[in-house]
Enzyme design. Structure first.
Site, PDB file in Angstrom:
ATOM      1  N   VAL A  87      44.085  33.206  50.602  1.00 57.89           N
ATOM      2  CA  VAL A  87      44.545  33.736  51.902  1.00 57.89           C
ATOM      3  C   VAL A  87      45.351  35.034  51.754  1.00 57.89           C
ATOM      4  CG1 VAL A  87      44.534  31.506  53.129  1.00 57.89           C
ATOM      5  CG2 VAL A  87      46.646  32.298  52.011  1.00 57.89           C
ATOM      6  N   TYR A 178      61.598  31.698  50.151  1.00 55.16           N
ATOM      7  CA  TYR A 178      60.790  30.616  50.755  1.00 55.16           C
ATOM      8  C   TYR A 178      61.305  30.356  52.173  1.00 55.16           C
ATOM      9  CZ  TYR A 178      58.500  26.217  51.782  1.00 55.16           C
ATOM     10  OH  TYR A 178      57.751  25.235  52.396  1.00 55.16           O
TER      11      TYR A 178
HETATM   12  P1  NDP Z   1      50.244  21.324  48.091  1.00 54.92           P
HETATM   13  O1  NDP Z   1      50.619  22.143  46.915  1.00 54.92           O
HETATM   14  O2  NDP Z   1      49.837  19.910  47.880  1.00 54.92           O
HETATM   15  O3  NDP Z   1      49.077  22.050  48.923  1.00 54.92           O
HETATM   16  C1  NDP Z   1      49.080  23.422  49.170  1.00 54.92           C
HETATM   17  C2  NDP Z   1      47.700  23.837  49.651  1.00 54.92           C
HETATM   18  O4  NDP Z   1      47.728  25.233  49.955  1.00 54.92           O
HETATM   19  C3  NDP Z   1      46.636  23.622  48.596  1.00 54.92           C
HETATM   20  O5  NDP Z   1      45.462  23.136  49.195  1.00 54.92           O
HETATM   21  C4  NDP Z   1      46.410  25.020  48.037  1.00 54.92           C
HETATM   22  O6  NDP Z   1      45.059  25.145  47.604  1.00 54.92           O
HETATM   23  C5  NDP Z   1      46.669  25.878  49.285  1.00 54.92           C
HETATM   24  N1  NDP Z   1      47.040  27.235  48.924  1.00 54.92           N
HETATM   25  C6  NDP Z   1      48.177  27.648  48.302  1.00 54.92           C
HETATM   26  N2  NDP Z   1      48.134  28.973  48.111  1.00 54.92           N
HETATM   27  C7  NDP Z   1      46.953  29.412  48.620  1.00 54.92           C
HETATM   28  C8  NDP Z   1      46.331  30.667  48.696  1.00 54.92           C
HETATM   29  N3  NDP Z   1      46.921  31.781  48.239  1.00 54.92           N
HETATM   30  N4  NDP Z   1      45.109  30.761  49.284  1.00 54.92           N
HETATM   31  C9  NDP Z   1      44.508  29.649  49.757  1.00 54.92           C
HETATM   32  N5  NDP Z   1      45.047  28.428  49.713  1.00 54.92           N
HETATM   33  C10 NDP Z   1      46.253  28.308  49.132  1.00 54.92           C
HETATM   34  O7  NDP Z   1      51.506  21.389  49.074  1.00 54.92           O
HETATM   35  P2  NDP Z   1      51.713  20.832  50.572  1.00 54.92           P
HETATM   36  O8  NDP Z   1      50.523  20.135  51.063  1.00 54.92           O
HETATM   37  O9  NDP Z   1      52.989  20.105  50.570  1.00 54.92           O
HETATM   38  O10 NDP Z   1      51.912  22.206  51.340  1.00 54.92           O
HETATM   39  C11 NDP Z   1      51.180  22.558  52.490  1.00 54.92           C
HETATM   40  C12 NDP Z   1      52.075  23.347  53.432  1.00 54.92           C
HETATM   41  O11 NDP Z   1      53.151  22.530  53.857  1.00 54.92           O
HETATM   42  C13 NDP Z   1      52.702  24.601  52.821  1.00 54.92           C
HETATM   43  O12 NDP Z   1      52.661  25.627  53.774  1.00 54.92           O
HETATM   44  C14 NDP Z   1      54.141  24.168  52.567  1.00 54.92           C
HETATM   45  O13 NDP Z   1      55.024  25.259  52.570  1.00 54.92           O
HETATM   46  C15 NDP Z   1      54.357  23.249  53.742  1.00 54.92           C
HETATM   47  N6  NDP Z   1      55.456  22.295  53.629  1.00 54.92           N
HETATM   48  C16 NDP Z   1      55.485  21.378  52.621  1.00 54.92           C
HETATM   49  C17 NDP Z   1      56.527  20.483  52.539  1.00 54.92           C
HETATM   50  C18 NDP Z   1      56.665  19.501  51.432  1.00 54.92           C
HETATM   51  O14 NDP Z   1      57.779  18.973  51.226  1.00 54.92           O
HETATM   52  N7  NDP Z   1      55.594  19.170  50.721  1.00 54.92           N
HETATM   53  C19 NDP Z   1      57.584  20.457  53.572  1.00 54.92           C
HETATM   54  C20 NDP Z   1      57.460  21.489  54.579  1.00 54.92           C
HETATM   55  C21 NDP Z   1      56.418  22.339  54.601  1.00 54.92           C
HETATM   56  P3  NDP Z   1      44.584  25.931  46.295  1.00 54.92           P
HETATM   57  O15 NDP Z   1      45.695  25.880  45.292  1.00 54.92           O
HETATM   58  O16 NDP Z   1      43.339  25.210  45.881  1.00 54.92           O
HETATM   59  O17 NDP Z   1      44.302  27.307  46.798  1.00 54.92           O
HETATM   60  C1  8X3 Z   2      59.395  22.202  51.958  1.00 56.27           C
HETATM   61  C2  8X3 Z   2      60.647  21.426  52.164  1.00 56.27           C
HETATM   62  O1  8X3 Z   2      63.118  21.269  51.576  1.00 56.27           O
HETATM   63  O2  8X3 Z   2      61.644  22.017  49.836  1.00 56.27           O
HETATM   64  O3  8X3 Z   2      59.231  23.194  52.898  1.00 56.27           O
HETATM   65  O4  8X3 Z   2      62.183  23.455  51.661  1.00 56.27           O
HETATM   66  S1  8X3 Z   2      61.949  22.082  51.267  1.00 56.27           S
END
Ligand code: NDP
Ligand code: 8X3
Length: 277
Positions: A87, A178
């Site tokens: 992305v 972040y």
């Molecule tokens: P994961 O690491 O499990 O998943 C992240 C996903 O994003 C993967 O599918 C990865 O796919 C994709 N991704 C990352 N970078 C890119 C890129 N440059 N291009 C395309 N795809 C990308 O983490 P989460 O599921 O937890 O995270 C998903 C979202 O939720 C994020 O935006 C994160 O900031 C947000 N979030 C997460 C929290 C948590 O505590 N887990 C809390 C709050 C928000 P691939 O590497 O195959 O490209």
């Molecule tokens: C992911 C949750 O607390 O690591 O966005 O920022 S935290």
């Protein structure tokens, strides 16, 4: 059409993906999920597939996404389109998303989920490249994907759902960039809601607290001891909890739009306050 929670009686112009339900041929809805190879994106793909939606799934890791897709197709028999791109790569995002095959253009929901944290370091020690990757992915990637499919979303009177974070509501120590990117997601979601109002496009920002996914392994660059410590001593959210929330948000009646939703596990009070018994 829309055999689940059929709340948006839109006039799909290009739709030609049908499925059989209740002895009728119905047109399934379409969700486009960025970052569907793991975590929240993967769980949401599974949830919507279980409800009969067809899926456009994107990620960088081809093999990981292929496993998700095979599993979903086998289990739920829905149609999927997988697209492999970063992305951060503006050209690639537009090449893939602007030129979707006709039968995939009737997108009802765009879930801007692809994102990451890299490092948790004080401002003076943090790595510039980590900062750039977070800005390019969490902010610019979300903007590119939104822009690229906007004509399709507008045509459907569709819904953009952006994944923010509690880190977009409060800044915590060593969270610097972040937190800044997630504050930006909060602001962009508000901006999209205002600017797209006259197109009757819904915009929702969902802000999760700690969810146990690969997120912390990525953040701490493979250090599983540090990653595991983030979720130790309490019950964090599961990816499926967020998938259920996204399902709810995407299926409210036509006149209802959930604008902004903060969701944490019961043990978490805000970004920095977690009750560990
Ligand atoms: P994961 O690491 O499990 O998943 C992240 C996903 O994003 C993967 O599918 C990865 O796919 C994709 N991704 C990352 N970078 C890119 C890129 N440059 N291009 C395309 N795809 C990308 O983490 P989460 O599921 O937890 O995270 C998903 C979202 O939720 C994020 O935006 C994160 O900031 C947000 N979030 C997460 C929290 C948590 O505590 N887990 C809390 C709050 C928000 P691939 O590497 O195959 O490209
Ligand atoms: C992911 C949750 O607390 O690591 O966005 O920022 S935290």
């Amino acid at each position: 059409y829309g055999h689940v929670g059929s709340n948006r009686p839109s006039e799909p112009s290009n739709a030609s993906i049908y499925s059989r339900s209740h002895n009728k041929i119905t047109m399934s809805k379409i969700i486009l999920i960025t970052g569907a190879s793991s975590g929240l994106g993967k769980a949401t793909a599974e949830k919507f597939a279980a409800e009969g939606w067809n899926l456009i799934l994107t990620a960088r890791r081809k093999e990981k996404l292929a496993v998700v897709v095979n599993d979903i197709e086998k289990k739920y028999g829905v149609k999927t389109l997988s697209l492999i791109f970063d992305v951060q790569d503006k050209k690639a995002v537009f090449e893939h998303l602007e030129k979707l095959p006709k039968e995939w253009q009737a997108i009802n929901v765009l879930l801007n989920n692809a994102g990451l944290a890299l490092g948790r370091d004080p401002f003076e020690e943090a790595n510039l490249e980590d900062w750039e990757t977070m800005i390019d992915t969490n902010l610019k990637g979300l903007l590119y994907a939104s822009k690229a499919v906007l004509p399709f979303i507008i045509a459907q009177k569709g819904h953009i759902i952006n994944i923010g974070s509690t880190a977009g509501k409060e800044v915590y120590k060593d969270g610097n960039v972040y937190c800044a990117t997630k504050h930006a997601v909060d602001a962009i979601s508000k901006a999209q809601r205002i600017d797209l109002l006259h197109h009757q496009v819904k915009v929702t920002a969902i802000h999760p607290g700690a969810v146990e996914t690969d997120f912390s392994i990525v953040r701490f660059k493979g250090d599983t001891t540090k990653a595991d410590a983030v979720y130790a001593g309490y019950t964090p959210l599961k990816a499926e909890d967020i998938a259920d929330t996204i399902w709810y948000v995407a299926n409210t009646p036509e006149h209802v739009c959930i604008n902004d939703l903060v969701i944490t596990c019961t043990a978490q009070g805000n970004s920095t306050t977690i009750f560990k018994g």
